[in-house]
Write an enzyme that holds these catalytic residues in place. Sequence first.
Site, short mmCIF file in Angstrom:
data_model
loop_
_atom_site.label_atom_id
_atom_site.label_comp_id
_atom_site.label_asym_id
_atom_site.label_seq_id
_atom_site.Cartn_x
_atom_site.Cartn_y
_atom_site.Cartn_z
N TRP A 239 0.21 9.25 3.93
CA TRP A 239 0.52 9.03 5.34
C TRP A 239 1.41 7.79 5.51
O TRP A 239 2.34 7.80 6.31
CB TRP A 239 -0.77 8.91 6.13
CG TRP A 239 -0.66 8.99 7.62
CD1 TRP A 239 -1.39 8.28 8.51
CD2 TRP A 239 0.19 9.84 8.42
NE1 TRP A 239 -1.05 8.61 9.82
CE2 TRP A 239 -0.07 9.57 9.78
CE3 TRP A 239 1.17 10.79 8.10
CZ2 TRP A 239 0.59 10.22 10.82
CZ3 TRP A 239 1.84 11.44 9.15
CH2 TRP A 239 1.55 11.15 10.49
N ARG B 65 -0.62 -2.25 -2.68
CA ARG B 65 -1.23 -3.07 -3.73
C ARG B 65 -0.70 -2.74 -5.12
O ARG B 65 -0.62 -3.61 -5.99
CB ARG B 65 -2.75 -2.89 -3.73
CG ARG B 65 -3.46 -3.59 -2.62
CD ARG B 65 -4.96 -3.52 -2.81
NE ARG B 65 -5.44 -2.14 -2.82
CZ ARG B 65 -6.64 -1.76 -3.21
NH1 ARG B 65 -7.50 -2.68 -3.65
NH2 ARG B 65 -7.02 -0.50 -3.16
N SER C 71 -4.93 19.97 4.28
CA SER C 71 -6.02 19.12 4.76
C SER C 71 -6.96 18.73 3.62
O SER C 71 -7.65 19.57 3.04
CB SER C 71 -6.82 19.85 5.85
OG SER C 71 -7.98 19.13 6.18
N ARG C 72 -7.01 17.44 3.33
CA ARG C 72 -7.89 16.95 2.26
C ARG C 72 -9.36 17.07 2.67
O ARG C 72 -10.23 17.24 1.82
CB ARG C 72 -7.53 15.52 1.90
CG ARG C 72 -7.79 14.50 2.97
CD ARG C 72 -7.15 13.16 2.70
NE ARG C 72 -5.71 13.22 2.83
CZ ARG C 72 -4.90 12.17 2.76
NH1 ARG C 72 -5.41 10.98 2.53
NH2 ARG C 72 -3.61 12.29 2.90
N ASN C 73 -9.64 16.95 3.98
CA ASN C 73 -11.02 17.08 4.44
C ASN C 73 -11.52 18.52 4.32
O ASN C 73 -12.65 18.76 3.90
CB ASN C 73 -11.14 16.58 5.88
CG ASN C 73 -10.97 15.08 5.98
OD1 ASN C 73 -11.86 14.32 5.65
ND2 ASN C 73 -9.79 14.64 6.41
N LYS D 34 -12.24 15.04 14.11
CA LYS D 34 -11.63 16.27 13.60
C LYS D 34 -11.74 16.35 12.09
O LYS D 34 -11.78 17.43 11.50
CB LYS D 34 -10.18 16.40 14.06
CG LYS D 34 -9.27 15.21 13.78
CD LYS D 34 -8.47 15.35 12.51
CE LYS D 34 -7.53 14.19 12.31
NZ LYS D 34 -6.76 14.27 11.06
#
Length: 331
Positions: free
Chosen positions: A15, A35, A257-259, A194
């Site tokens: 993202w 990082r 969608s990773r979820n 969501k």
Amino acid sequence: MNDYPKFAVIGGGSWATAIVKMLSENLQQVAWYMRNEMAIEEIKVNCHNPNYLSSVEFDINQLLLTSDINKAVSYADYVIFAIPSAFLNVEMERLYVSLENKVVISAIKGIIPETSLIVGEHFHKIYNIPYDDIAVITGPCHAEEVALERLSYLTLACTDKEKAKVIDKCLSSHYIKVKITDDIVGTEYAAMLKNIYAIACGMAHGLGYGDNFQALLMSNAIREMKKFIKKVHHMKRNINNSAYLGDLLVTGYSLFSRNRMFGNMIGKGYTVKSAQMEMSMIAEGYYATKSAYELNLKHGAKTPIINAVYDILYNGKDPKKTFRKLTEKLD
């Protein structure tokens, strides 16, 4: 666009990479903090993020790459945070530069575990950022489709109309359209919730439920979301707008969608730990489930879907039996 304010993006994931791409369409330079110093060197040499959205090529002359968060924040007038909510506090511990007089933009879709606050509230209460200097970026929008330059829509929540217009101009392009709202709290809660419902959709798919049940589940999810948000922040809003319903649909149904992917693995029999280890990206909904469940203990909204996901992820309940019970509670 020399007269435009300076932007910094905090984060090295998909993202964050997509947001840097959006800003690069309009700005001569964007500060980008991550990082991973090896990733920074890779971008400098090969002009793409080696770990996320590697198909996106950057003009290195447009990027101020740094592994020092203070350097990025010092450079910018507008700071966009695009890191998992569970890691925000760790990153903020590295920051000694003040956020005073800077516009803080959250592209984080979750609740801060340490404070149980959505990101805008967290920055307001912990870092004393005025709400007029806080904005939120939500969907419906997947980073992978931004990389492909497929037409995508963002929702930008901000109470200061002039600042909202500036952010809008810096993010918009031929493939990015921005809709502005003043519902900062509602859109943040929707963006968090969501992800939980997407995990539920993934679980249902993994368990073998078909499209008919998925449609019923999503219909109940948007109504459950409305009840939850109304309890925690009552104001006039249309829950069918893209920031709420649209973002829910794309997260619940999309193969990106990773979820949903995480939930699908749980439904197929993976343990929580094994599913997390196999995924290369963070499923924000895992952390959001615990926070939403605990928050709702205070507010008492009727949330059978959140409760079911919580029981499976945190109480070790059997997904098959839990969903069988859930089906009796949906209409």
